[in-house]
Design an enzyme around this catalytic site. Structure first.
Site, short mmCIF file in Angstrom:
data_model
loop_
_atom_site.label_atom_id
_atom_site.label_comp_id
_atom_site.label_asym_id
_atom_site.label_seq_id
_atom_site.Cartn_x
_atom_site.Cartn_y
_atom_site.Cartn_z
N TYR A 118 -1.76 -1.19 10.51
CA TYR A 118 -1.90 -1.60 9.10
C TYR A 118 -0.70 -1.13 8.29
O TYR A 118 -0.10 -1.90 7.54
CB TYR A 118 -3.19 -1.01 8.55
CG TYR A 118 -3.36 -1.13 7.05
CD1 TYR A 118 -3.81 -2.32 6.48
CD2 TYR A 118 -3.10 -0.05 6.20
CE1 TYR A 118 -3.97 -2.44 5.11
CE2 TYR A 118 -3.27 -0.16 4.84
CZ TYR A 118 -3.70 -1.35 4.29
OH TYR A 118 -3.86 -1.46 2.93
N SER A 121 0.85 -1.18 0.00
CA SER A 121 0.00 0.00 0.00
C SER A 121 0.88 1.23 0.00
O SER A 121 2.04 1.19 0.45
CB SER A 121 -0.89 0.00 1.25
OG SER A 121 -1.53 1.25 1.42
#
Length: 272
Positions: free
Chosen positions: A158, A145
């Site tokens: 995360y 990401s």
């Protein structure tokens, strides 16, 4: 020109029933690959498998909860047995929710780590073993990401998992190179998927204005555009690439603090 083709290759995709995983499955199939989808969404998993078969490729759906390492290991083994080989692994399964770290429970930490990081470790170890046994080399692509490459307030655990994924990618690119297994990561940002809508009102004027200010290409990315990069990395066109992390983000990482003026179209630093 045939170097981009994936004929005869088999891809195992975690979280392949929707979003980026679905885009990966369909694009790999369009270029000749066969697909195994590991996901706990049976309805959409079977739907994507049927869509792949409609393209003339082979596909299976394997019910898999990536929170359980034994299910991932079993699914990889089932894939290698069913197709007789395994050439491409796409570690796509993951997810998050926004929460302040100081308010986040240990249970939530561990859930984030199991879903986003441990599942990747398990699938990589199992798939690399199958690739080495077959002796055909292979490609492992980890869907990280943009949060792996920048701060992510509200998504700290995360983002840490995704940053770990990027580091792991580099290490594996060295450890597996002698087996002709190439390892890469992608760092998507705003990709139009079902998982994006709970966080953003994609139809709002405010959202569209923010998108145009911060994303140089002034639009969201598509799952097909992620799939295109996956196909390239898994193909002979990328035969001398290894250990890369590629931001597939319309230039958002490059803009880093620069914003486009909605009136003049000029780029300015830290305002707009």
């Amino acid at each position: 020109m045939n170097a981009i083709r994936l004929d005869g290759k088999v891809a195992f995709i975690t979280g392949g029933a929707n979003g980026i995983g679905e885009g990966a499955a369909m694009n790999i199939a369009r270029y000749g690959g066969d697909i195994a989808i590991a996901d706990n969404d049976a309805k959409n998993g079977e739907r994507v498998a049927a869509a792949v078969r409609a393209l003339g490729r082979k596909a299976i759906y394997i019910p898999t909860d990536v929170m359980h390492t034994e299910q991932i290991d079993s699914a990889v083994k089932q894939t290698a047995t069913h197709f007789g080989r395994l050439d491409i692994l796409v570690n796509n399964a993951g997810g998050s929710r926004r929460v302040s770290f100081l308010e986040q429970s240990e249970r939530s930490w561990r859930k984030h780590i199991d879903l986003n990081f441990i599942s990747m470790l398990t699938a990589t170890q199992a798939a690399a073993g199958a690739m080495i046994s077959a002796g055909n080399g292979g490609t492992i692509i980890n869907i990280a990401s943009s949060e792996a490459l920048r701060a992510a307030p509200g998504y700290a655990v995360y983002a840490a998992c995704k940053a770990g994924m990027v580091s792991f990618t580099k290490s594996m690119s060295l450890e597996l190179a002698n087996h002709d297994i190439h390892v890469h990561a992608l760092a998507p940002d705003m990709i139009k998927t079902p998982g994006l809508s709970p966080y953003f009102d994609l139809a709002s004027a405010e959202m569209n204005a923010a998108r145009d200010r911060y994303i140089p290409l002034a639009r969201l990315g598509s799952t097909d555009e992620i799939g295109n990069v996956i196909v390239f990395l898994a193909s002979g066109m990328a035969s001398y690439l290894n250990g890369l992390t590629i931001p597939v983000d319309g230039g958002a990482l490059a803009s880093s603090g620069w914003t486009r003026s909605p009136t003049t179209g000029e780029w300015n630093l830290y305002h707009g």
